[in-house]
Enzyme design. Sequence first.
Site, PDB file in Angstrom:
ATOM      1  N   SER A   1       0.804  -1.217   0.000  1.00  0.00           N
ATOM      2  CA  SER A   1       0.000   0.000   0.000  1.00  0.00           C
ATOM      3  C   SER A   1       0.841   1.274   0.000  1.00  0.00           C
ATOM      4  O   SER A   1       0.357   2.332  -0.383  1.00  0.00           O
ATOM      5  CB  SER A   1      -0.951   0.021   1.209  1.00  0.00           C
ATOM      6  OG  SER A   1      -0.228   0.134   2.421  1.00  0.00           O
TER       7      SER A   1
ATOM      8  N   LYS B   1       1.003   4.485   7.129  1.00  0.00           N
ATOM      9  CA  LYS B   1       0.295   5.395   6.234  1.00  0.00           C
ATOM     10  C   LYS B   1       0.783   6.830   6.438  1.00  0.00           C
ATOM     11  O   LYS B   1       1.404   7.161   7.447  1.00  0.00           O
ATOM     12  CB  LYS B   1      -1.218   5.351   6.510  1.00  0.00           C
ATOM     13  CG  LYS B   1      -1.904   4.035   6.159  1.00  0.00           C
ATOM     14  CD  LYS B   1      -2.050   3.850   4.675  1.00  0.00           C
ATOM     15  CE  LYS B   1      -2.844   2.595   4.325  1.00  0.00           C
ATOM     16  NZ  LYS B   1      -2.049   1.370   4.514  1.00  0.00           N
TER      17      LYS B   1
END
Length: 212
Positions: free
Chosen positions: A129, A166
Amino acid sequence: MYKRYAEMLNEKGVKTSDVSKATQIHPSTFTDWKKGKSSPKQDKLQKIADYFGVQVEWLTGATDFKTKEDLFKSHLAEGADGTVRIPVWGEVAAGEPIFAQERYIGYENISMDMAKRGNLFGLVIKGDSMSPRIARGDTVIVRQQDDAESGDIVIVLINGDSATCKRLVKYSEGISLISFNPEYAPMNFSNEEIISKPVKIIGKVIENRQRY
């Protein structure tokens, strides 16, 4: 398990009634615990551990390290070249804290100057990701902290058992956790969800070490 609780009572010079009042846990819970009739549930154990400033895992006997700082120090070692070893943790499994002893898989060497920046640990990235900037198998160096600035790359614990790497974006009404890989949609959480889920920042990424 009760033995370690009793140890903390003695160390802190407090009584069970003091703990009960501070944690809002009914005194009968402690009585049943002492008699071996039952054990406090996870949420109550966490309150007791927080009151004494120790890890839940130490309180239950799962580890010999009272605090996360003790666990970090146990893996730190100065190398012959003047660098410092910091622990690297493996993939976070559901229900297991990121700093659990059994998740320790190795170490990374960092400079003494970097070591002075706080409690640091390495974390192996799983998934894609954050690619291409941070790829699967890379080791990120993380500084342990419970908050960060908008735009920082952070390690976040969601629902208490799922950690993710993230980019953090803060808004007045909540936060977004952004992936570098455009195939992954942003993860958005309102201020209410941050508390209820919960969504908790556990560290800021300060360096990425890529593997080829």
